[in-house]
Motif scaffolding. Structure first.
Motif, PDB file in Angstrom:
ATOM      1  N   ILE A  67      -0.453  -6.632   7.246  1.00 34.44           N
ATOM      2  CA  ILE A  67      -1.605  -7.162   6.536  1.00 34.44           C
ATOM      3  C   ILE A  67      -1.754  -8.659   6.792  1.00 34.44           C
ATOM      4  O   ILE A  67      -0.781  -9.356   7.038  1.00 34.44           O
TER       5      ILE A  67
ATOM      6  N   VAL B 256      -2.776 -12.342   5.334  1.00 32.49           N
ATOM      7  CA  VAL B 256      -2.679 -13.004   4.035  1.00 32.49           C
ATOM      8  C   VAL B 256      -2.769 -14.525   4.247  1.00 32.49           C
ATOM      9  O   VAL B 256      -2.395 -15.033   5.302  1.00 32.49           O
TER      10      VAL B 256
ATOM     11  N   CYS C 195      -5.265 -11.738   0.167  1.00 32.58           N
ATOM     12  CA  CYS C 195      -5.590 -10.855   1.297  1.00 32.58           C
ATOM     13  C   CYS C 195      -7.029 -10.398   1.116  1.00 32.58           C
ATOM     14  O   CYS C 195      -7.329  -9.512   0.351  1.00 32.58           O
ATOM     15  N   ASP C 196      -7.896 -11.058   1.822  1.00 30.66           N
ATOM     16  CA  ASP C 196      -9.333 -10.812   1.736  1.00 30.66           C
ATOM     17  C   ASP C 196      -9.874 -10.902   3.150  1.00 30.66           C
ATOM     18  O   ASP C 196      -9.566 -11.856   3.878  1.00 30.66           O
TER      19      ASP C 196
ATOM     20  N   THR D 190     -10.755  -0.539   2.447  1.00 25.85           N
ATOM     21  CA  THR D 190     -10.404  -1.047   3.782  1.00 25.85           C
ATOM     22  C   THR D 190     -11.003  -0.161   4.864  1.00 25.85           C
ATOM     23  O   THR D 190     -11.507  -0.658   5.873  1.00 25.85           O
TER      24      THR D 190
ATOM     25  N   SER E 173      -3.833  -1.073   4.245  1.00 29.20           N
ATOM     26  CA  SER E 173      -4.578  -1.414   3.030  1.00 29.20           C
ATOM     27  C   SER E 173      -3.645  -1.980   1.974  1.00 29.20           C
ATOM     28  O   SER E 173      -2.548  -1.450   1.769  1.00 29.20           O
ATOM     29  N   ARG E 174      -4.107  -3.005   1.310  1.00 29.02           N
ATOM     30  CA  ARG E 174      -3.311  -3.657   0.273  1.00 29.02           C
ATOM     31  C   ARG E 174      -2.807  -2.663  -0.768  1.00 29.02           C
ATOM     32  O   ARG E 174      -1.620  -2.632  -1.096  1.00 29.02           O
ATOM     33  N   SER E 175      -3.690  -1.842  -1.293  1.00 24.15           N
ATOM     34  CA  SER E 175      -3.289  -0.911  -2.358  1.00 24.15           C
ATOM     35  C   SER E 175      -2.230   0.076  -1.872  1.00 24.15           C
ATOM     36  O   SER E 175      -1.278   0.381  -2.602  1.00 24.15           O
TER      37      SER E 175
ATOM     38  N   ILE F  99       1.217  -1.699  -1.449  1.00 31.53           N
ATOM     39  CA  ILE F  99       1.893  -1.859  -2.746  1.00 31.53           C
ATOM     40  C   ILE F  99       2.513  -0.538  -3.189  1.00 31.53           C
ATOM     41  O   ILE F  99       3.677  -0.483  -3.597  1.00 31.53           O
TER      42      ILE F  99
ATOM     43  N   LEU G 289      -1.911 -10.400  -2.822  1.00 33.04           N
ATOM     44  CA  LEU G 289      -1.281  -9.283  -2.122  1.00 33.04           C
ATOM     45  C   LEU G 289      -0.286  -8.528  -2.992  1.00 33.04           C
ATOM     46  O   LEU G 289      -0.324  -7.310  -3.072  1.00 33.04           O
TER      47      LEU G 289
END
Length: 184
Positions: A8, A10, A16-17, A47, A120-122, A125, A151
């Motif tokens: 990702i 960052v 993180c956009d 994403t 993807s961030r989600s 995580i 993030l």
């Protein structure tokens, strides 16, 4: 058995956009290579919908070669999309996940030869919380964002990592390659 890599972009301050970062030739080449070394990439709905932009680049002859190369790579790689609201996806190389994230990752880890990417961030995580990430690649952009998603919010416990290597690009981007330490 394949390796699960969470990768990702960052900012220095952890945002993180997709609008905060440097999207240049060097970065496109880096991610094109990463995609070539993988059999699949996992996305969440948001994403995935952002990545659909690259379908338009395939048809646009005015784009830079590095962008076209990335567009070809992202178009080629199978994309598994996790969503509770999407009923279908129309990108030929994309499909909706048929099971939960844990089940999908464990199955891909067993059956794929190359790496499995999480983009993807989600999902990163969730996979970190499930101890399913073999390598975390943080692409740190040399800027501080004034707004955007952090993030690592929603991490359930402290996690320790071993730094495997670093890579510095001439545009100031720093790639950090980490291995999660279980029970850190």
């Amino acid at each position: 058995m394949s390796k699960v890599i969470a990768a990702i972009n960052v900012t220095i301050n952890g945002v993180c956009d997709h609008t905060a970062g440097i999207a240049d030739e060097v970065l496109h080449q880096h991610y094109t290579k990463l995609l070539a070394e993988a059999d699949a990439i996992l996305y969440g709905k948001t994403t995935y919908q952002l990545m659909e932009y690259w379908r338009t680049v395939l048809d646009n002859s005015a784009e830079q070669q590095s962008m076209k190369d990335f567009a070809v790579a992202i178009n080629r790689i199978p994309k598994i999309v996790f969503s509770h609201t999407l009923k279908s996806v129309d990108w030929a190389s994309a499909s909706l996940a048929k099971g939960e994230l844990k089940e999908t990752i464990l199955n891909l880890r067993r059956t794929e030869e190359k790496n499995v990417l999480i983009g993807s961030r989600s999902l990163i995580i969730q996979a970190l919380n499930l101890n399913l990430v073999d390598e975390l690649q943080l692409c740190i952009h040399p800027l501080i964002a004034s707004k955007g998603l952090q993030l690592f919010e929603n991490i359930k416990q402290q996690m320790m990592f071993k730094l495997l290597k670093t890579k510095t690009f001439n545009n100031g981007i720093l790639m950090l390659y980490y291995q999660p330490l279980v029970g850190g």
